[in-house]
Design a protein around this motif. Sequence first.
Motif, PDB file in Angstrom:
ATOM      1  N   LYS A  89      36.208  30.421  23.756  1.00 54.01           N
ATOM      2  CA  LYS A  89      35.030  30.195  24.371  1.00 54.01           C
ATOM      3  C   LYS A  89      33.838  31.025  23.654  1.00 54.01           C
ATOM      4  CE  LYS A  89      37.354  29.358  28.577  1.00 54.01           C
ATOM      5  NZ  LYS A  89      37.870  29.671  29.561  1.00 54.01           N
ATOM      6  N   GLY A  90      34.255  31.805  22.595  1.00 53.67           N
ATOM      7  CA  GLY A  90      33.016  32.100  21.794  1.00 53.67           C
ATOM      8  C   GLY A  90      32.523  33.552  22.292  1.00 53.67           C
ATOM      9  N   VAL A  91      32.818  34.082  23.029  1.00 57.03           N
ATOM     10  CA  VAL A  91      32.034  35.348  23.341  1.00 57.03           C
ATOM     11  C   VAL A  91      32.319  36.637  22.688  1.00 57.03           C
ATOM     12  CG1 VAL A  91      31.859  37.203  25.240  1.00 57.03           C
ATOM     13  CG2 VAL A  91      32.343  34.899  25.879  1.00 57.03           C
ATOM     14  N   ALA A  92      33.461  36.743  22.042  1.00 55.68           N
ATOM     15  CA  ALA A  92      33.514  37.736  20.918  1.00 55.68           C
ATOM     16  C   ALA A  92      33.006  37.347  19.727  1.00 55.68           C
ATOM     17  CB  ALA A  92      35.144  37.974  20.616  1.00 55.68           C
ATOM     18  N   THR A  93      32.944  36.254  19.387  1.00 55.50           N
ATOM     19  CA  THR A  93      32.119  35.806  18.175  1.00 55.50           C
ATOM     20  C   THR A  93      30.511  35.936  18.591  1.00 55.50           C
ATOM     21  OG1 THR A  93      33.846  34.208  17.603  1.00 55.50           O
ATOM     22  CG2 THR A  93      31.700  34.008  16.492  1.00 55.50           C
ATOM     23  N   TYR A  94      30.175  35.744  19.780  1.00 59.94           N
ATOM     24  CA  TYR A  94      28.741  35.773  19.980  1.00 59.94           C
ATOM     25  C   TYR A  94      28.488  37.352  19.872  1.00 59.94           C
ATOM     26  CZ  TYR A  94      24.419  35.667  22.914  1.00 59.94           C
ATOM     27  OH  TYR A  94      23.093  35.623  23.246  1.00 59.94           O
ATOM     28  N   LEU A 117      25.501  26.929  25.447  1.00 57.46           N
ATOM     29  CA  LEU A 117      26.902  26.694  24.887  1.00 57.46           C
ATOM     30  C   LEU A 117      27.781  27.643  25.674  1.00 57.46           C
ATOM     31  CD1 LEU A 117      25.863  26.649  21.011  1.00 57.46           C
ATOM     32  CD2 LEU A 117      26.834  24.675  22.477  1.00 57.46           C
ATOM     33  N   ILE A 118      27.704  28.931  25.726  1.00 57.16           N
ATOM     34  CA  ILE A 118      28.820  29.594  26.536  1.00 57.16           C
ATOM     35  C   ILE A 118      28.742  29.138  27.794  1.00 57.16           C
ATOM     36  CG2 ILE A 118      29.088  31.796  27.469  1.00 57.16           C
ATOM     37  CD1 ILE A 118      28.135  33.159  24.711  1.00 57.16           C
ATOM     38  N   PHE A 119      27.726  28.860  28.562  1.00 52.06           N
ATOM     39  CA  PHE A 119      28.117  28.105  29.953  1.00 52.06           C
ATOM     40  C   PHE A 119      28.672  27.056  29.821  1.00 52.06           C
ATOM     41  CE2 PHE A 119      26.658  25.727  33.554  1.00 52.06           C
ATOM     42  CZ  PHE A 119      26.435  26.715  34.365  1.00 52.06           C
ATOM     43  N   TYR A 120      28.635  26.017  28.975  1.00 52.02           N
ATOM     44  CA  TYR A 120      29.497  24.888  28.602  1.00 52.02           C
ATOM     45  C   TYR A 120      31.004  25.196  28.324  1.00 52.02           C
ATOM     46  CZ  TYR A 120      31.545  20.873  26.382  1.00 52.02           C
ATOM     47  OH  TYR A 120      32.508  19.865  26.039  1.00 52.02           O
ATOM     48  N   THR A 121      31.302  26.382  27.342  1.00 45.42           N
ATOM     49  CA  THR A 121      32.555  26.754  27.251  1.00 45.42           C
ATOM     50  C   THR A 121      33.202  27.283  28.378  1.00 45.42           C
ATOM     51  OG1 THR A 121      32.174  28.750  26.272  1.00 45.42           O
ATOM     52  CG2 THR A 121      32.221  27.046  24.802  1.00 45.42           C
ATOM     53  N   HIS A 122      32.533  27.758  29.568  1.00 47.28           N
ATOM     54  CA  HIS A 122      33.063  28.397  30.661  1.00 47.28           C
ATOM     55  C   HIS A 122      32.960  27.479  31.830  1.00 47.28           C
ATOM     56  CE1 HIS A 122      32.562  32.122  28.328  1.00 47.28           C
ATOM     57  NE2 HIS A 122      33.455  32.745  29.151  1.00 47.28           N
TER      58      HIS A 122
END
Length: 188
Positions: A102-107, A169-174
């Motif tokens: 989902k990209g959060v840690a990368t973010y 993008l984070i909204f989309y992945t979630h």
Amino acid sequence: MEFLTIGIISYLMGSIPFGFLLTKFFLKKDIREIGSGNIGATNALRTGNKLIGYATLLFDVIKAVLPVMYVKINYPELIYIASLCAFLGHVFPIWLKFKGGKGVATYVGILFVINIFLGIIFIISWLIIFLISRYSSLSSLIGSLTIPVYIFYIGELNNIIFFGIMFVLIFYTHRENIKRLKNKEENK
């Protein structure tokens, strides 16, 4: 040429699926068949091995920090390209048929490199929401929304487009988490 090279290298660094690799190597399991099926740190914690979960979190942060820090030092005008490409690499890794985390840690890694204060704001927002709700997904969504709101508030409008895109993008992945939150079916 630098634009393309930086984009590709950042994407490839971001696409290293540490959650998948660590669970496969140490637990002999496929993380995509555990919990949510996601390759990120939250699902890695669901393997029952906290060390794997925390290692996944750490490596998912580092895989963004390395290319973005390099670009910040050597090609500062391309920092948002490197950041976006590292993030997209995690979410759509070429090695796993474009099905990633989902990209959060990368973010978070990206935030700390761009501006350490933004990283701290995200972490504090995430922790407050998590302590109140116990939902990692809700914490991630609100934490990522906090950044463009803060940037708008302080008037750094030249950065708001990038951080707005990252929130979307984070909204989309979630999106599946949002449905479960709405239906009160999300795991705490």
